[in-house]
Scaffold this motif. Structure first.
Motif: not given
Length: 201
Positions: A62-66
């Motif tokens: 999973f990946r999220f942009s700060v």
């Protein structure tokens, strides 16, 4: 409700650089923490225009942009934070799944720090984001094991108190103590459970 689900693959969106960035993200040092089969990383993009929270959970990623986390509350379409840190990787609600707490620090001329939590929802098999809160740097929520039970609470300043008074309190530091806890996917106020701490404050 500020929760947002994340698909397993998140497309990276173009980020416009601010016109002035006194402390560029090129100084960012990648971070990694592990808990069981979960690996959490904070990694910059190749051009240092953003930092991504990567969560490896077994074979799932999973990946999220700060910057996207910040834009949810800040509303400006560019990176303005200068540092993000993994504040905690800990089971905050005692459900057997560790939550990820990020401390997102501001640019020098934007002294507002935010704390964001990522938690796993077993039913939907996805991670969700939750805004814990924010305040001027130094007054944002911090994780503390108040009871010594290996469960972290958030200790903060109730900045709503200052806002309700029309901002007459000169500094958020003088706003009342606030203690928050993460339970069942929500951030709840449990200050009333700690009258002695409120009195000492």
């Amino acid at each position: 409700d500020a929760s947002l689900p994340s698909p397993e693959v998140v497309q990276e969106t173009p980020t416009v650089w601010p016109t002035s960035l006194p402390f560029p993200l090129s100084f960012f040092v990648p971070q990694t923490q592990k808990s069981g089969d979960i690996t959490v990383e904070l990694l910059p993009t190749s051009d240092y225009s953003d930092v991504y929270l990567h969560i490896a959970r077994g074979q799932q990623n999973f990946r999220f942009s700060v910057s996207a986390m910040q834009n949810r509350t800040d509303g400006e379409p560019h990176v303005w934070f200068t540092m993000v840190e993994i504040m905690a990787l800990s089971d905050l609600d005692l459900d057997g799944e560790p939550e990820i707490v990020l401390d997102i620090s501001p640019r020098a001329n934007r002294p507002y720090s935010s704390v964001v939590l990522a938690f796993w929802d077993a039913k939907s098999q996805a991670y969700y984001l939750k805004n814990v809160g924010g305040a001027r740097a130094g007054n944002a929520p911090r994780t503390v094991d108040i009871d010594g039970d290996n469960r972290l609470e958030f200790v903060a300043r109730n900045i709503v108190f200052n806002k309700e008074l029309g901002g007459v309190v000169p500094d958020e530091f003088y706003s009342p103590l606030q203690i928050l806890r993460f339970e069942e996917g929500q951030i709840i106020d449990v200050t009333f459970e700690y009258p002695e701490l409120v009195e000492e404050d």
